[in-house]
Design a protein around this motif. Sequence first.
Motif, PDB file in Angstrom:
ATOM      1  N   MET A   1       0.840  -1.196   0.000  1.00 30.57           N
ATOM      2  CA  MET A   1       0.000   0.000   0.000  1.00 30.57           C
ATOM      3  C   MET A   1       0.878   1.249   0.000  1.00 30.57           C
ATOM      4  O   MET A   1       1.830   1.358   0.759  1.00 30.57           O
ATOM      5  N   ALA A   2       0.573   2.209  -0.879  1.00 33.92           N
ATOM      6  CA  ALA A   2       1.373   3.425  -0.997  1.00 33.92           C
ATOM      7  C   ALA A   2       1.191   4.304   0.236  1.00 33.92           C
ATOM      8  O   ALA A   2       0.104   4.385   0.811  1.00 33.92           O
ATOM      9  N   ASN A   3       2.283   4.940   0.659  1.00 40.21           N
ATOM     10  CA  ASN A   3       2.200   5.907   1.740  1.00 40.21           C
ATOM     11  C   ASN A   3       1.455   7.148   1.273  1.00 40.21           C
ATOM     12  O   ASN A   3       1.468   7.484   0.084  1.00 40.21           O
ATOM     13  N   GLN A   4       0.818   7.829   2.211  1.00 39.81           N
ATOM     14  CA  GLN A   4       0.122   9.064   1.860  1.00 39.81           C
ATOM     15  C   GLN A   4       1.146  10.164   1.621  1.00 39.81           C
ATOM     16  O   GLN A   4       1.996  10.434   2.467  1.00 39.81           O
ATOM     17  N   LEU A   5       1.070  10.792   0.482  1.00 40.69           N
ATOM     18  CA  LEU A   5       2.026  11.835   0.099  1.00 40.69           C
ATOM     19  C   LEU A   5       1.258  13.152  -0.060  1.00 40.69           C
ATOM     20  O   LEU A   5       0.570  13.362  -1.045  1.00 40.69           O
ATOM     21  N   ARG A   6       1.396  14.010   0.932  1.00 44.49           N
ATOM     22  CA  ARG A   6       0.679  15.290   0.926  1.00 44.49           C
ATOM     23  C   ARG A   6       1.594  16.466   0.610  1.00 44.49           C
ATOM     24  O   ARG A   6       1.168  17.456   0.027  1.00 44.49           O
ATOM     25  N   HIS A   7       2.853  16.353   1.026  1.00 44.45           N
ATOM     26  CA  HIS A   7       3.765  17.499   0.938  1.00 44.45           C
ATOM     27  C   HIS A   7       5.148  17.009   0.538  1.00 44.45           C
ATOM     28  O   HIS A   7       5.743  16.176   1.215  1.00 44.45           O
ATOM     29  N   VAL A   8       5.662  17.530  -0.567  1.00 45.11           N
ATOM     30  CA  VAL A   8       7.019  17.240  -1.019  1.00 45.11           C
ATOM     31  C   VAL A   8       7.831  18.528  -0.990  1.00 45.11           C
ATOM     32  O   VAL A   8       7.374  19.568  -1.476  1.00 45.11           O
ATOM     33  N   ALA A   9       9.017  18.465  -0.400  1.00 41.99           N
ATOM     34  CA  ALA A   9       9.939  19.605  -0.399  1.00 41.99           C
ATOM     35  C   ALA A   9      11.184  19.216  -1.180  1.00 41.99           C
ATOM     36  O   ALA A   9      11.619  18.064  -1.129  1.00 41.99           O
ATOM     37  N   ILE A  10      11.740  20.172  -1.906  1.00 43.12           N
ATOM     38  CA  ILE A  10      12.881  19.856  -2.768  1.00 43.12           C
ATOM     39  C   ILE A  10      14.010  20.862  -2.560  1.00 43.12           C
ATOM     40  O   ILE A  10      13.788  22.075  -2.584  1.00 43.12           O
ATOM     41  N   ILE A  11      15.223  20.323  -2.355  1.00 43.66           N
ATOM     42  CA  ILE A  11      16.447  21.132  -2.353  1.00 43.66           C
ATOM     43  C   ILE A  11      17.029  21.010  -3.751  1.00 43.66           C
ATOM     44  O   ILE A  11      17.564  19.956  -4.130  1.00 43.66           O
ATOM     45  N   MET A  12      16.910  22.061  -4.529  1.00 38.26           N
ATOM     46  CA  MET A  12      17.245  22.020  -5.958  1.00 38.26           C
ATOM     47  C   MET A  12      18.724  22.375  -6.145  1.00 38.26           C
ATOM     48  O   MET A  12      19.074  23.521  -6.388  1.00 38.26           O
ATOM     49  N   ASP A  13      19.579  21.365  -6.044  1.00 39.61           N
ATOM     50  CA  ASP A  13      21.023  21.602  -6.008  1.00 39.61           C
ATOM     51  C   ASP A  13      21.684  21.117  -7.298  1.00 39.61           C
ATOM     52  O   ASP A  13      21.276  20.105  -7.871  1.00 39.61           O
ATOM     53  N   GLY A  14      22.715  21.830  -7.717  1.00 40.66           N
ATOM     54  CA  GLY A  14      23.549  21.349  -8.819  1.00 40.66           C
ATOM     55  C   GLY A  14      23.529  22.186 -10.078  1.00 40.66           C
ATOM     56  O   GLY A  14      24.163  21.805 -11.077  1.00 40.66           O
TER      57      GLY A  14
END
Length: 236
Positions: A1-14
């Motif tokens: 069963m997939a985990n609930q994904l409500r909020h994604v944060a991204i460190i946009m590096d490179g």
Amino acid sequence: MANQLRHVAIIMDGNGRWARSRGLERFLGHCKGTESTIDAVEVGVNLKLEHMTLYVFSSENWGRPSKEVDYLMNLLIEMVVKEIPDLMEKNVKLTVIGNMNRIPEKPRASLQSAIDKTANNTGMQLNLAISYGGRQEIVEATKSIAAEVAAGKLSIDEINDEIFAKHLYLKGAPDPDLIIRTGGEFRLSNYLLWQAAYSEFYVTNTLWPDFTKEEFMKAVEFFNTRERRFGKVLHE
């Protein structure tokens, strides 16, 4: 069963390393990186996320050469203005977290205009962390709570995690379920220090300009394999 994904944060590096590896000026890496940003937002909308928070410009980034800072601010204006119609079509609400007072007048006005135009949208909330620092955020929240205590609006005994979170920039939004960092570095870099307490952390060596929709979905697949315990024992 997939985990609930409500909020994604991204460190946009490179972005800089991407440009350097190709013998290009750093600013071209930042320019190319905007394409990945647009793709990431589209993935977030398709995933029906409640929040996506992107680390655009840290409080420490003000220490970069003024030429690069000026370019980043102008690029920010260009991207925000260009993407407003798409944000409206996708029902995305834009907001900014960080010390906006340090942002020069022109980009600050453009950001505020975009925030105002998308304010009534009810889909994913896109949080741009600009002039942002996690320690700074915690200090500001502490000052705000202290002022309420001094004014008699709040007692010391009432202060708890929930009260504290309501004084942060995102004011009680769900903590990030997943934090993605591109570029292969294993650190938070002063990002969402309070909110990251139980976030799943996904690091990829892929540099941000090469971070495609397919790469994003690899991070989601990783997240779905995780057993989220939040400090508890789920299985003996």
